[in-house]
Every structure is written in C-alpha cells, then in structure tokens.
Write a protein that holds these residues in place. Structure first.
Motif, PDB file in Angstrom:
ATOM      1  N   LEU A   1      86.881  79.285 -16.545  1.00 27.46           N
ATOM      2  CA  LEU A   1      85.900  78.919 -15.525  1.00 27.46           C
ATOM      3  C   LEU A   1      85.547  80.123 -14.671  1.00 27.46           C
ATOM      4  N   PHE A   2      86.566  80.903 -14.294  1.00 27.66           N
ATOM      5  CA  PHE A   2      86.332  82.107 -13.497  1.00 27.66           C
ATOM      6  C   PHE A   2      85.440  83.095 -14.245  1.00 27.66           C
ATOM      7  N   PHE A   3      85.720  83.346 -15.519  1.00 27.51           N
ATOM      8  CA  PHE A   3      84.912  84.276 -16.298  1.00 27.51           C
ATOM      9  C   PHE A   3      83.487  83.763 -16.507  1.00 27.51           C
ATOM     10  N   ALA A   4      83.315  82.469 -16.718  1.00 26.94           N
ATOM     11  CA  ALA A   4      81.975  81.915 -16.899  1.00 26.94           C
ATOM     12  C   ALA A   4      81.156  82.030 -15.620  1.00 26.94           C
ATOM     13  N   LEU A   5      81.787  81.746 -14.476  1.00 30.09           N
ATOM     14  CA  LEU A   5      81.077  81.878 -13.206  1.00 30.09           C
ATOM     15  C   LEU A   5      80.767  83.336 -12.893  1.00 30.09           C
ATOM     16  N   ALA A   6      81.691  84.235 -13.197  1.00 29.22           N
ATOM     17  CA  ALA A   6      81.449  85.658 -12.962  1.00 29.22           C
ATOM     18  C   ALA A   6      80.303  86.152 -13.830  1.00 29.22           C
TER      19      ALA A   6
ATOM     20  N   SER B   1      77.800  84.310 -14.989  1.00 28.00           N
ATOM     21  CA  SER B   1      76.530  83.704 -14.560  1.00 28.00           C
ATOM     22  C   SER B   1      75.991  84.317 -13.277  1.00 28.00           C
ATOM     23  N   PHE B   2      76.884  84.833 -12.419  1.00 29.74           N
ATOM     24  CA  PHE B   2      76.443  85.447 -11.172  1.00 29.74           C
ATOM     25  C   PHE B   2      76.309  86.968 -11.275  1.00 29.74           C
ATOM     26  N   SER B   3      76.517  87.501 -12.451  1.00 33.33           N
ATOM     27  CA  SER B   3      76.442  88.948 -12.646  1.00 33.33           C
ATOM     28  C   SER B   3      74.998  89.420 -12.540  1.00 33.33           C
ATOM     29  N   GLN B   4      74.798  90.612 -11.986  1.00 36.40           N
ATOM     30  CA  GLN B   4      73.462  91.171 -11.810  1.00 36.40           C
ATOM     31  C   GLN B   4      73.140  92.240 -12.841  1.00 36.40           C
ATOM     32  N   SER B   5      74.081  92.608 -13.701  1.00 33.08           N
ATOM     33  CA  SER B   5      73.805  93.652 -14.681  1.00 33.08           C
ATOM     34  C   SER B   5      72.862  93.121 -15.761  1.00 33.08           C
ATOM     35  N   PRO B   6      71.934  93.943 -16.249  1.00 30.44           N
ATOM     36  CA  PRO B   6      70.922  93.463 -17.197  1.00 30.44           C
ATOM     37  C   PRO B   6      71.482  93.084 -18.563  1.00 30.44           C
ATOM     38  N   GLU B   7      72.578  93.702 -19.011  1.00 33.29           N
ATOM     39  CA  GLU B   7      73.093  93.358 -20.338  1.00 33.29           C
ATOM     40  C   GLU B   7      73.899  92.067 -20.334  1.00 33.29           C
TER      41      GLU B   7
END
Length: 69
Positions: free
Chosen positions: A49-54, A56-62
């Motif tokens: 869950l932590f990795f999925a949320l991280a 989804s909220f990531s701003q990096s283009p890749e």
C-alpha cells in the motif's frame, strides 16, 4: 497479501472456538504458524500500500500515472 491472510485467518477461526488461542488443544502446533502467516500478510499489505501510494503521488515523468484524455 490476501493469499496469506485469508486461509490462515479462516484456519484460526474454524479451529475449536471454545478455547482461547493460547490453549487450543486440537492443533496447538498449527495455530502459531497460522498467526505468523497472518502477520506476514498484513505487513506485506501495508508495504505494498505504501509503495502504491508513493508511486501514485510521484511527480517524476517516468513514474507518473498516465491519463488518457
């Protein structure tokens, strides 16, 4: 993660309900591994869950979520 939690939790739930978890006389050696399996499944679920949320909220283009418009 649910593949670890559901079978072990059902095993614990369906074992003798009149005895507490620490004093199960039927299969005392099987309750501890089932409890450890449930705990492992919960830990795996929290980490995923932590990795999925991280992600989804990531701003990096890749890693950014692709949205079709």
């Amino acid at each position: 993660a649910l593949a670890f939690i559901f079978p072990a939790a059902c095993f614990i739930k369906l074992s003798d309900p009149h005895l507490p978890c620490s004093a199960r006389s039927k299969l005392p050696a099987s309750i501890l591994p089932a409890s450890i399996c449930v705990a492992f499944g919960v830990v795996v679920m929290i980490i995923s869950l932590f990795f999925a949320l991280a992600k989804s909220f990531s701003q990096s283009p890749e890693v950014a979520t692709k949205i079709c418009v």
